[in-house]
Design a protein around this motif. Structure first.
Motif, PDB file in Angstrom:
ATOM      1  N   ASN A 142      51.993  56.423  49.212  1.00 30.41           N
ATOM      2  CA  ASN A 142      50.990  55.453  48.784  1.00 30.41           C
ATOM      3  C   ASN A 142      51.712  54.161  48.435  1.00 30.41           C
ATOM      4  O   ASN A 142      51.985  53.885  47.273  1.00 30.41           O
ATOM      5  CB  ASN A 142      50.212  55.998  47.584  1.00 30.41           C
ATOM      6  N   THR A 200      45.229  50.369  41.351  1.00 29.47           N
ATOM      7  CA  THR A 200      44.866  51.701  41.835  1.00 29.47           C
ATOM      8  C   THR A 200      45.951  52.236  42.759  1.00 29.47           C
ATOM      9  O   THR A 200      46.034  53.441  42.998  1.00 29.47           O
ATOM     10  CB  THR A 200      43.528  51.701  42.612  1.00 29.47           C
ATOM     11  N   LEU A 201      46.764  51.350  43.290  1.00 29.30           N
ATOM     12  CA  LEU A 201      47.833  51.770  44.198  1.00 29.30           C
ATOM     13  C   LEU A 201      49.041  52.241  43.391  1.00 29.30           C
ATOM     14  O   LEU A 201      49.465  51.585  42.445  1.00 29.30           O
ATOM     15  CB  LEU A 201      48.250  50.606  45.096  1.00 29.30           C
ATOM     16  N   GLY A 202      49.583  53.374  43.776  1.00 31.80           N
ATOM     17  CA  GLY A 202      50.749  53.896  43.081  1.00 31.80           C
ATOM     18  C   GLY A 202      51.927  52.945  43.136  1.00 31.80           C
ATOM     19  O   GLY A 202      52.771  52.925  42.229  1.00 31.80           O
ATOM     20  N   SER A 203      51.990  52.126  44.185  1.00 32.45           N
ATOM     21  CA  SER A 203      53.154  51.260  44.363  1.00 32.45           C
ATOM     22  C   SER A 203      53.208  50.126  43.344  1.00 32.45           C
ATOM     23  O   SER A 203      54.244  49.480  43.196  1.00 32.45           O
ATOM     24  CB  SER A 203      53.185  50.687  45.783  1.00 32.45           C
ATOM     25  N   SER A 204      52.112  49.871  42.627  1.00 35.81           N
ATOM     26  CA  SER A 204      52.171  48.831  41.590  1.00 35.81           C
ATOM     27  C   SER A 204      53.170  49.208  40.498  1.00 35.81           C
ATOM     28  O   SER A 204      53.873  48.342  39.968  1.00 35.81           O
ATOM     29  CB  SER A 204      50.793  48.635  40.946  1.00 35.81           C
ATOM     30  N   THR A 228      38.274  51.803  37.202  1.00 34.63           N
ATOM     31  CA  THR A 228      37.823  51.104  38.407  1.00 34.63           C
ATOM     32  C   THR A 228      36.569  51.760  38.982  1.00 34.63           C
ATOM     33  O   THR A 228      35.621  51.083  39.385  1.00 34.63           O
ATOM     34  CB  THR A 228      38.945  51.086  39.456  1.00 34.63           C
ATOM     35  N   PRO A 255      40.254  42.334  39.791  1.00 34.81           N
ATOM     36  CA  PRO A 255      41.406  42.356  40.718  1.00 34.81           C
ATOM     37  C   PRO A 255      42.594  43.160  40.197  1.00 34.81           C
ATOM     38  O   PRO A 255      43.197  43.933  40.943  1.00 34.81           O
ATOM     39  CB  PRO A 255      41.749  40.874  40.873  1.00 34.81           C
ATOM     40  N   PHE A 288      41.879  46.811  40.570  1.00 37.19           N
ATOM     41  CA  PHE A 288      41.914  47.241  41.967  1.00 37.19           C
ATOM     42  C   PHE A 288      43.355  47.342  42.479  1.00 37.19           C
ATOM     43  O   PHE A 288      43.747  48.346  43.089  1.00 37.19           O
ATOM     44  CB  PHE A 288      41.110  46.270  42.842  1.00 37.19           C
ATOM     45  N   VAL A 289      44.149  46.331  42.222  1.00 34.14           N
ATOM     46  CA  VAL A 289      45.538  46.341  42.716  1.00 34.14           C
ATOM     47  C   VAL A 289      46.317  47.512  42.107  1.00 34.14           C
ATOM     48  O   VAL A 289      47.111  48.174  42.780  1.00 34.14           O
ATOM     49  CB  VAL A 289      46.229  44.997  42.410  1.00 34.14           C
ATOM     50  N   LEU A 310      39.162  40.215  45.339  1.00 34.32           N
ATOM     51  CA  LEU A 310      40.399  39.425  45.467  1.00 34.32           C
ATOM     52  C   LEU A 310      40.162  38.112  46.220  1.00 34.32           C
ATOM     53  O   LEU A 310      41.055  37.258  46.292  1.00 34.32           O
ATOM     54  CB  LEU A 310      41.469  40.240  46.206  1.00 34.32           C
ATOM     55  N   ASN A 361      42.298  54.293  37.656  1.00 31.56           N
ATOM     56  CA  ASN A 361      41.361  54.654  38.724  1.00 31.56           C
ATOM     57  C   ASN A 361      39.994  55.053  38.151  1.00 31.56           C
ATOM     58  O   ASN A 361      38.955  54.764  38.747  1.00 31.56           O
ATOM     59  CB  ASN A 361      41.935  55.788  39.572  1.00 31.56           C
ATOM     60  N   PRO A 401      35.173  45.603  41.079  1.00 31.08           N
ATOM     61  CA  PRO A 401      36.329  45.883  40.215  1.00 31.08           C
ATOM     62  C   PRO A 401      37.137  44.613  39.940  1.00 31.08           C
ATOM     63  O   PRO A 401      37.239  43.725  40.792  1.00 31.08           O
ATOM     64  CB  PRO A 401      37.161  46.873  41.034  1.00 31.08           C
TER      65      PRO A 401
END
Lengths: 286, 383
Positions: free
Chosen positions: B147, A98-102, A79, A92, A95-96, B191, A76, A90
């Motif tokens: 999140n 930055t989400l905790g779910s990654s 970014t 890609p 950016f992707v 994207l 983060n 940013p």
């Protein structure tokens, strides 16, 4: 009854002037595929979860519950620097991620899981949030198995990392990845239970009724201070087996994981709460 | 007792600054994106955007703190909770952006003031929305902040539902919050999936149009005689085919739809309608359409709400639930603006004029980055 059939504990202090410990070699041995373009938060999640599972085959619909106070802070920062300081779009992948779910996505892919995959935070009490959510789903029967982890990343320079968290300059920092596999049933593994209390007196009475010599008490940092002191005075709490000198945002997870992987007898009680919101008691038994 | 009732709602989105006017605007088929321009890049960004119609500057640092409390207060007031119930109210929050806009503003100000000492991400963590809500409502209950990208608030609702069903809580406030920030706008632009207009499931679909929105729902184990809407369950799974889209063969979407039906003891033919996720990206709509077709032999009516409020990302689960539930209460299924030309490869067509919404069961689909697929099941009954 819910059991913690496996646990892992990675806790690494990071000292001023030192580089972050490399993780690539460990990951090469632990991961089914070579993940490219992953940030340190994802690396830590992969490391801890793979060590926890350690050759065990999980149920394909095992749920993942990943918690963190700060999340993928290193990515983060990168970014935000690209965007604000450098006025660049940013990348890609940044950016992707930055989400905790990654991170949960990569853990699921590495372990071949396809069940629900949640990232939940409650800042310094993120362990309590993910454990609560996982135990609700296990009790509910929504999942038959839960992989619960808490990950905290350290970023350099350490002075900035401390400033972000309003920590004193001399505070030793640590990064961590602490994981548990939970499932219903009885057996040789440690049991994990959660009880909730509206009144502090009821919590105290319950704890007195189950407390045995040698048990450990951990009052969460988010617990109301007066109640925590009352608790610590009232019980022969013993020394916590977990490290207490180095800081990250979810130290309770380090304490619980260290106890889970140890063969120490007794029960570790993790208590949290406030007179205005009620009390919760997690206990990891022998 | 399975399920939890929708006792109170609050909403602020491009359709209006309260839930009732939002549903009315949707009934009137109001579609009003604005044109947004970001000049700070070498090549300025321009895109349509569904903004909340307040008068503040879009990136004003104090905007979230102004927008969030009235929405939550509206939901709590409609639910008729006592002060004691509000005091102990747990918060379940879903968002993709959290306070990143505030963090951007502070970092930009620090760079302008003294660039050598400016620290990126001066605000970190996910707790700011919960903190604002707790201050505004004087509530002190547990907080759970999700999140999981575009499924975040739908997953937050699932979490609240399950804990209510276990008797851990009698009521819960579930909040979805997404508001304008540069990270999201520039990130999605990078994207290359931002389109000039939303055309869900259309043969000419090109991608998403972003929006902002804040929604709040009081879920409750108890109801009153007038309440006709209950969330009775749902399911979530993870598709590891790609971090940005579900497998375009539709299998993981079909799996989560089947799990939701199984969990609520429903058969496909009992479903009266579907609120599709409908991002209007080529791959996203393909995965969703093929998944739906694998589950339903005869397709129920399909509505897509994003053309009304944009893709509100982590908040879309709650925002679209509020609008869809509001439509069901008025006994209509919303039309889908932007759909004109069927795509033969998809084999599904959203409804283009409003249809009657009978009592029964409805599915609400949500899919997000990180492989997250979540379906909620809503029941409408006679009062």
């Amino acid at each position: 009854m819910i059991q913690a059939i496996s646990a892992s504990d990675y806790l690494q202090p990071v000292h001023d002037g030192a580089a972050l410990p490399p993780l690539e070699a460990a990951l090469k041995n632990l991961c089914r595929e070579r993940f490219r373009r992953i940030d340190r938060f994802i690396q830590l999640a992969l490391l801890g979860s793979a060590r926890c599972v350690a050759g065990r085959t999980l149920q394909p619909d095992c749920g993942i519950y990943l918690g963190s106070g700060l999340g993928p802070i290193g990515n983060n920062i990168l970014t935000q620097q690209q965007l604000i300081r450098d006025a660049e779009i940013p990348k890609p992948v940044n950016f992707v991620n930055t989400l905790g779910s990654s991170a949960g996505f990569h853990v699921a892919r590495n372990l071949g899981l396809r069940g629900q995959n949640f990232f939940i935070s409650r800042r310094g009490a993120s362990l309590q949030a993910v454990l609560g959510a996982a135990m609700a789903d296990l009790t509910h029967g929504v999942v038959g198995q839960a992989l619960v982890g808490v990950v905290e990343e350290v970023t350099l320079p350490l002075g900035e990392h401390r400033l972000r968290q309003h920590l004193p300059e001399d505070r030793t920092l640590a990064e961590g990845s602490h994981w548990f596999v939970l499932q219903p049933g009885t057996g040789d593994s440690r049991s994990l239970d959660l009880k909730r209390f509206a009144e502090f007196a009821t919590l105290e009475d319950f704890l007195k009724s189950v407390w045995r010599t040698g048990d450990r008490l951990c009052c969460a940092r988010s617990m109301e201070t007066h109640a925590a002191k009352t608790m610590q005075r009232g019980f022969d709490a013993g020394a916590l087996s977990g490290p207490t000198s180095a800081f990250h945002d979810s130290l309770e997870a380090a304490w619980l994981a260290a106890f889970a992987v140890s063969r120490e007898p007794g029960t570790l009680f993790l208590v949290d709460g406030h007179p205005e919101r009620g009390w919760s008691l997690f206990y990891l038994g022998a | 007792m399975a399920g939890a009732y929708i006792r109170g709602v609050g909403l602020s989105c491009a359709l209006g600054e309260d839930a009732e006017s939002g549903v009315s605007a949707m009934q009137r088929r109001q579609v009003r994106p604005v044109v947004l321009r970001l000049d700070e890049f070498d090549e300025p960004l321009q895109m349509p955007y569904y903004r909340i119609p307040d008068r503040a500057e879009l990136f004003d640092a104090g905007r979230l703190e102004r927008l969030l409390p009235p929405v939550a207060r509206a939901a709590v007031a409609q639910a008729g909770l006592t002060p004691e119930e509000i005091h102990r109210l747990p918060l379940f929050i879903g968002s993709s952006c959290f306070s990143i806009g505030l963090s951007e503003s502070r970092y930009a100000a620090a760079l302008a003031h003294q660039s050598e000492t400016a620290i990126p991400m001066p605000l970190c963590g996910y707790q700011d929305i919960a903190a604002i809500l707790q201050r505004a409502l004087a509530c002190r209950g547990d907080t759970y902040t999700y999140n999981t990208a575009c499924t975040a608030s739908a997953n937050a609702l699932l979490g609240a539902l399950r804990m209510i069903e276990l008797g851990w809580y009698r009521h819960a406030l579930v909040v979805g919050a997404e508001w304008a920030n540069r990270t999201t706008l520039a990130g999605f632009s990078g994207l290359q999936i931002v389109a000039d207009a939303l055309r869900p499931f259309d043969a000419a679909r090109k991608g998403i149009v972003l929006g902002e929105g804040i929604g709040a729902v009081v879920l409750s184990a108890e109801t009153d005689s007038a309440n006709r809407l209950r969330v009775i369950g749902g399911a979530s799974n993870c598709d590891t085919w790609s971090v940005t889209t579900a497998n375009t063969n539709g299998k993981s979407v079909a799996a989560v739809l089947n799990q939701a039906l199984e969990q609520t003891h429903l058969r496909p033919r009992q479903v009266r309608g579907i609120k599709a996720h409908g991002t209007a990206t080529p791959a996203g709509d393909t995965a969703e359409a093929l998944g739906i077709r694998q589950v339903f032999a005869g397709l129920p009516p399909l509505s897509v709400l994003k053309p009304y409020l944009g893709h509100t990302l982590g908040a879309c689960g709650i925002n679209e639930l509020i609008l869809f539930a509001g439509a069901l209460q008025r006994s209509f299924l919303p039309a889908t603006p932007g759909f004109e030309t069927p795509d033969p490869a998809l084999g599904v067509q959203p409804i283009i004029t409003p249809e009657a919404a009978p009592d029964g069961h409805y599915l609400l689909n949500h899919f997000g980055f990180g492989g997250n697929n979540t379906v909620l099941v809503l029941e409408k009954t006679a009062p």
